[in-house]
Design an enzyme around this catalytic site. Structure first.
Site, PDB file in Angstrom:
ATOM      1  N   CYS A  41       2.870  84.003 -55.907  1.00 14.79           N
ATOM      2  CA  CYS A  41       2.800  82.321 -57.170  1.00 14.79           C
ATOM      3  C   CYS A  41       2.917  81.367 -57.026  1.00 14.79           C
ATOM      4  O   CYS A  41       2.838  80.539 -55.813  1.00 14.79           O
ATOM      5  CB  CYS A  41       3.084  83.511 -57.996  1.00 14.79           C
ATOM      6  N   HIS A  95       0.234  88.321 -57.771  1.00 16.62           N
ATOM      7  CA  HIS A  95       1.676  89.235 -57.566  1.00 16.62           C
ATOM      8  C   HIS A  95       1.236  90.082 -57.530  1.00 16.62           C
ATOM      9  O   HIS A  95       0.880  91.451 -58.267  1.00 16.62           O
ATOM     10  CB  HIS A  95       2.311  89.497 -59.214  1.00 16.62           C
ATOM     11  N   GLU A 119       3.662  92.463 -56.273  1.00 16.37           N
ATOM     12  CA  GLU A 119       4.568  94.026 -56.644  1.00 16.37           C
ATOM     13  C   GLU A 119       3.928  94.624 -58.145  1.00 16.37           C
ATOM     14  O   GLU A 119       4.295  95.213 -58.278  1.00 16.37           O
ATOM     15  CB  GLU A 119       5.686  92.571 -56.905  1.00 16.37           C
TER      16      GLU A 119
END
Length: 532
Positions: free
Chosen positions: A381, A508, A510
């Site tokens: 990001c 993102h 994750e």
């Protein structure tokens, strides 16, 4: 079977691990073949955690449907693999806003609006997930904070009412702390007794107690707690410190937590599930000996601020048969003079996400250092945006290149605000949020990492984008735009193919990494770090 409801509350102190226990219960019930969901009710008045500083509340987790939520939803998804939504994260602010909006609309026909019954009825409606056709066997509801907090009172009253309405279809699991006093060489159960007494004073008798402890509790301690708290001995389990949070479901299963829940609800217990994939994962974790050192370049010196990134790296390390040793590197302290010292010994670098001006120059310096020294680098990001700005300054020759977020007057706005964002004045819930599609360029490193998929979907949380006006210049100089959103032609991924591993993602990744399915980009990144 009617849907069953499990309420998870906490006492004595916060941060005992209610989220991990809730996720573990969900995992154990899944292993028995049940369809579950887990939801978090937070007592604060913010509508969602999106406007909260990470120092206040840790990371802000984002669901696929674009809702900013508590970080515990990340635990729920990583443990169970379920996809949570905006219906899994409720705050006092959302409850009150709904009731007030209805009052303004005239829905209550002139009645006086009160905490009981109007606020508690709305809490109950959401706890029961009314209006959602999901076919769930179990709904696990974690309530944030601790018993006795003034903010939690309406939630406790709602649970009290539901316990009476639902009968055996509802179970209360209460998590408390059993401290060890070194001077007396004793474990003390009095805090747990007081916590349960306070819960009983609210009209709620816990069915099961989970005792958080740093020392093993013998049967004498458990029997004492059971006797003083009116709980069956088999329903008093202990949650000791484990080498890893992923050991907790196995520890809970050994003590029969899932079996106790089923007996309380009236479901035949049957055989204990083997959970082979989970045990295979834990075996890999225990057998990983070699370490890789990865630096997290960011501005929040707090583990929970980058919780999902940390867990994604740990999971990828385990599946690559290495231990990922993570080191926080404060980007505010990085300068051109000390960057080699700050990043010394790191086999890979994560340039972390975030918002605002603070610490960005350090991230840009770190990106230049890793690019010129060919150190595996993953920008996420804002981290990706810093990689783009660094490349513009030092390769394209635009020394004043910047993002409109940091400098509205920059003549080379290689990162710019999205057109649809320019008229927005509110901060909360107004970014590009949730899952968006991305087309991968065949032959790119990310294309290979995603096992040659051409269309992926990943979650976003940002307002600013790569400025396509500069795209040709970047690609001509070696930074390729290898992931594009097909609907809006927005650049989602950049990489420098000539480097070992130099990739930035606007999304993102994750948020999508789970215990049994680690994210492919983290897998690829850690594998390259392990090859150093």
């Amino acid at each position: 079977m009617n849907t069953k409801y499990i309420f998870v509350t906490g006492g004595v102190v916060s941060s005992l691990g209610k989220g991990i226990i809730s996720a573990s219960i969900g995992k154990l019930l899944q292993a028995r073949g049940f369809k579950v969901t887990i939801q978090k009710f937070d007592p604060y008045i913010n509508i969602d955690p999106g406007t909260l500083n990470p120092y206040e509340h840790g990371e802000c987790y984002v669901t696929e449907d674009g809702f900013e939520t508590d970080l515990d939803l990340g635990h729920y998804e990583r443990f169970t693999g379920i996809h949570t939504t905006r219906n899994n994260s409720i705050t006092t602010g959302r409850i009150y806003k709904t009731v007030i909006d209805r009052e303004r609309h005239g829905d209550y026909l002139g009645k006086t609006i009160q905490v009981v019954p109007h606020i508690t009825d709305e809490i109950k409606r959401r706890m029961l997930r009314e209006g959602l056709d999901e076919g769930l066997d179990f709904v696990i509801t974690e309530v944030g904070g601790t018993i006795g907090d003034i903010e939690s009172a309406p939630f406790m009253e709602a649970i009290r009412q539901l316990r009476w309405q639902l009968g055996r279809d509802a179970v209360c699991v209460h998590l408390t702390y059993v401290p060890y006093l070194k001077a007396a060489d004793e474990l003390k159960t009095k805090p747990t007794q007081h916590s349960v007494k306070e819960l009983q004073g609210m009209g709620i008798q816990p069915d099961i107690l989970v005792l958080r402890t740093e020392r093993h509790l013998d049967d004498h301690v458990r029997m004492k707690v059971a006797s003083f708290c009116n709980v069956d001995l088999e329903c008093v389990v202990q949650s000791e410190d484990m080498p890893s949070i992923y050991e907790v479901p196995v520890n809970m299963q050994k003590q029969g937590l899932d079996a106790a829940i089923m007996r309380k609800i009236g479901i035949p217990v049957g055989e204990t599930p083997a959970m082979k994939p989970w045990h295979d994962f834990l075996d890999k974790q225990r057998n990983a000996k070699r370490e890789v050192h990865i630096g997290l370049v960011g501005k929040y010196d707090l583990q929970d601020a980058y919780k999902s990134i940390r867990e994604s790296l740990n999971l990828a390390g385990i599946y690559n048969d290495v231990k990922a040793r993570l080191h926080f590197i404060n980007s505010e302290e990085i300068t051109s003079e000390n960057v080699s010292e700050k990043l010394d010994g790191m086999t890979g670098i994560i340039i972390c996400p975030g918002f605002g001006q603070r610490g960005i120059e350090g991230k840009i310096i770190a990106a230049e250092y890793t690019r010129t020294n060919d150190i595996p680098t993953f920008g996420i990001c804002l981290g990706m945006q810093m990689m783009v700005i660094e490349f513009a300054r030092n390769v394209l020759g635009y020394k004043d290149a910047n993002s409109r977020e940091m400098d509205e007057q920059t003549p080379h706005n290689v990162i710019d605000i999205m057109e649809e964002q320019k008229s927005i004045t509110q901060m909360g819930g107004t970014m590009r949020l949730g899952a968006y599609e991305c087309e991968l360029q065949k032959g790119s490193r990310v294309y290979e990492a995603y096992d040659k998929e051409t269309l992926i979907s990943e979650r976003h949380r940002h307002r600013y984008e790569f400025n396509n006006a500069y795209k040709e210049e970047y690609e001509a100089k070696g930074m390729k735009c290898v992931g594009i959103n097909p609907a809006a032609n927005l650049v989602e991924i950049v990489e420098i193919p000539e480097k070992r591993w130099y990739i930035g993602t606007q999304f993102h990744p994750e948020y999508s990494s789970t215990v049994l399915h680690p994210h492919p980009l983290f897998m690829s990144f850690v594998k390259e770090c392990a090859n150093s």
